[in-house]
Motif scaffolding. Sequence first.
Motif, PDB file in Angstrom:
ATOM      1  N   MET A  24       0.816  -1.223   0.000  1.00 54.28           N
ATOM      2  CA  MET A  24       0.000   0.000   0.000  1.00 54.28           C
ATOM      3  C   MET A  24       0.846   1.268   0.000  1.00 54.28           C
ATOM      4  O   MET A  24       0.406   2.324  -0.411  1.00 54.28           O
ATOM      5  CB  MET A  24      -0.897   0.033   1.250  1.00 54.28           C
ATOM      6  CG  MET A  24      -2.244  -0.590   1.085  1.00 54.28           C
ATOM      7  SD  MET A  24      -3.252  -0.117   2.506  1.00 54.28           S
ATOM      8  CE  MET A  24      -3.536  -1.693   3.236  1.00 54.28           C
ATOM      9  N   LYS A  25       2.074   1.147   0.557  1.00 56.05           N
ATOM     10  CA  LYS A  25       2.930   2.333   0.699  1.00 56.05           C
ATOM     11  C   LYS A  25       3.985   2.412  -0.410  1.00 56.05           C
ATOM     12  O   LYS A  25       4.858   3.267  -0.380  1.00 56.05           O
ATOM     13  CB  LYS A  25       3.622   2.326   2.081  1.00 56.05           C
ATOM     14  CG  LYS A  25       2.675   2.099   3.256  1.00 56.05           C
ATOM     15  CD  LYS A  25       1.570   3.145   3.367  1.00 56.05           C
ATOM     16  CE  LYS A  25       0.556   2.768   4.451  1.00 56.05           C
ATOM     17  NZ  LYS A  25      -0.696   3.536   4.379  1.00 56.05           N
ATOM     18  N   GLY A  36      -1.932   6.095   0.214  1.00 55.99           N
ATOM     19  CA  GLY A  36      -1.471   4.727   0.437  1.00 55.99           C
ATOM     20  C   GLY A  36      -2.464   3.882   1.207  1.00 55.99           C
ATOM     21  O   GLY A  36      -2.104   3.119   2.107  1.00 55.99           O
ATOM     22  N   PRO A  39      -9.923   1.465  -0.096  1.00 53.05           N
ATOM     23  CA  PRO A  39      -9.949   0.823  -1.405  1.00 53.05           C
ATOM     24  C   PRO A  39      -9.522   1.775  -2.531  1.00 53.05           C
ATOM     25  O   PRO A  39      -9.580   2.988  -2.389  1.00 53.05           O
ATOM     26  CB  PRO A  39     -11.436   0.489  -1.565  1.00 53.05           C
ATOM     27  CG  PRO A  39     -12.139   1.622  -0.870  1.00 53.05           C
ATOM     28  CD  PRO A  39     -11.255   1.965   0.299  1.00 53.05           C
ATOM     29  N   GLU A  50     -10.971   6.772  -2.429  1.00 60.07           N
ATOM     30  CA  GLU A  50     -12.033   7.240  -1.525  1.00 60.07           C
ATOM     31  C   GLU A  50     -13.320   6.456  -1.790  1.00 60.07           C
ATOM     32  O   GLU A  50     -13.938   6.560  -2.859  1.00 60.07           O
ATOM     33  CB  GLU A  50     -12.312   8.748  -1.633  1.00 60.07           C
ATOM     34  CG  GLU A  50     -11.312   9.627  -0.906  1.00 60.07           C
ATOM     35  CD  GLU A  50     -11.272   9.413   0.610  1.00 60.07           C
ATOM     36  OE1 GLU A  50     -12.292   9.033   1.206  1.00 60.07           O
ATOM     37  OE2 GLU A  50     -10.196   9.620   1.184  1.00 60.07           O
ATOM     38  N   SER A  51     -13.727   5.703  -0.778  1.00 58.23           N
ATOM     39  CA  SER A  51     -14.904   4.840  -0.939  1.00 58.23           C
ATOM     40  C   SER A  51     -16.139   5.640  -1.368  1.00 58.23           C
ATOM     41  O   SER A  51     -16.916   5.202  -2.214  1.00 58.23           O
ATOM     42  CB  SER A  51     -15.184   4.063   0.346  1.00 58.23           C
ATOM     43  OG  SER A  51     -15.382   4.944   1.438  1.00 58.23           O
TER      44      SER A  51
HETATM   45  N1  LIG Z   1     -11.603   7.889   3.643  1.00 60.13           N
HETATM   46  C1  LIG Z   1     -11.059   6.669   3.108  1.00 60.13           C
HETATM   47  C2  LIG Z   1     -10.537   5.835   4.254  1.00 60.13           C
HETATM   48  C3  LIG Z   1      -9.725   4.678   3.753  1.00 60.13           C
HETATM   49  C4  LIG Z   1      -9.133   3.877   4.894  1.00 60.13           C
HETATM   50  O1  LIG Z   1      -9.092   4.313   6.059  1.00 60.13           O
HETATM   51  N2  LIG Z   1      -8.620   2.680   4.555  1.00 60.13           N
HETATM   52  C5  LIG Z   1      -7.989   1.826   5.527  1.00 60.13           C
HETATM   53  C6  LIG Z   1      -8.581   0.429   5.429  1.00 60.13           C
HETATM   54  S1  LIG Z   1     -10.310   0.429   5.656  1.00 60.13           S
HETATM   55  C7  LIG Z   1      -6.520   1.704   5.186  1.00 60.13           C
HETATM   56  O2  LIG Z   1      -6.169   1.613   4.043  1.00 60.13           O
HETATM   57  N3  LIG Z   1      -5.684   1.678   6.220  1.00 60.13           N
HETATM   58  C8  LIG Z   1      -4.278   1.501   6.065  1.00 60.13           C
HETATM   59  C9  LIG Z   1      -3.513   2.776   6.211  1.00 60.13           C
HETATM   60  O3  LIG Z   1      -4.107   3.854   6.383  1.00 60.13           O
HETATM   61  O4  LIG Z   1      -2.279   2.682   6.152  1.00 60.13           O
HETATM   62  C10 LIG Z   1     -12.131   5.899   2.310  1.00 60.13           C
HETATM   63  O5  LIG Z   1     -13.305   5.961   2.698  1.00 60.13           O
HETATM   64  O6  LIG Z   1     -11.812   5.277   1.289  1.00 60.13           O
END
Ligand SMILES: N[C@@H](CCC(=O)N[C@@H](CS)C(=O)NCC(=O)O)C(=O)O
Length: 193
Positions: A24-25, A36, A39, A50-51
């Motif tokens: 992811m990074k 990073g 989804p 951004e979901s």
């Molecule tokens: N606002 C973003 C939030 C995305 C989010 O927080 N994703 C989490 C998983 S649900 C993630 O990738 N976390 C890992 C990180 O931030 O490193 C969305 O709604 O898509």
Amino acid sequence: MRVRWALEEVGQPYAVRLVSFQAMKEPAHLALHPFGQIPTYEEGDLALFESGAIIFHLAQRHTGLLPKDGNARARALAWMFAAVNTVEPPILDLVIVKIVEGDKSWSQQRLPLVEGRIRQRLGELSTRLGDADWLDGEFSAADLMMVSVLIRLKASGLLQEFPNLAAYVSRGEARPAYQRAFEAQLAVFTARS
Ligand SMILES: N[C@@H](CCC(=O)N[C@@H](CS)C(=O)NCC(=O)O)C(=O)O
């Protein structure tokens, strides 16, 4: 889950590419998502992150997730923003205070403050929903986002303090599209364990 659920609601086939926390990074994923995270969504030469934006895109492209009337569509969008921008932040704070900051000496002092902010939002939402099935008429992307946000509270017990919201979440989870998305998501984890 949100994106899977939306794809199931509009009946679009999809393929999932799993990404590790490390990947992811890395640059390939950062090109798709500047922060990073997951989804991400790819369709032809379109890449989205951004979901909320992904679900809005799907709802605009396909029928079933947004009302046809212009004003009703605008209201659905308002509820989508409310879900991620007004209701979700204190809920995310609860995850942070309990898990990320759980070992800090002050986390137990902060917990009631965060829970209080969540109760405030849930109370307001509960009043507005009343005994309606969905936020504004038929089920829409607004409900998909709001239910997805509220689901995060299930383990906390806070949702159960507002029976109409608990029932609202259960209605969302009972939708066949949600069930299909959940089974598919669960299969990923059971295959890996
Ligand atoms: N606002 C973003 C939030 C995305 C989010 O927080 N994703 C989490 C998983 S649900 C993630 O990738 N976390 C890992 C990180 O931030 O490193 C969305 O709604 O898509």
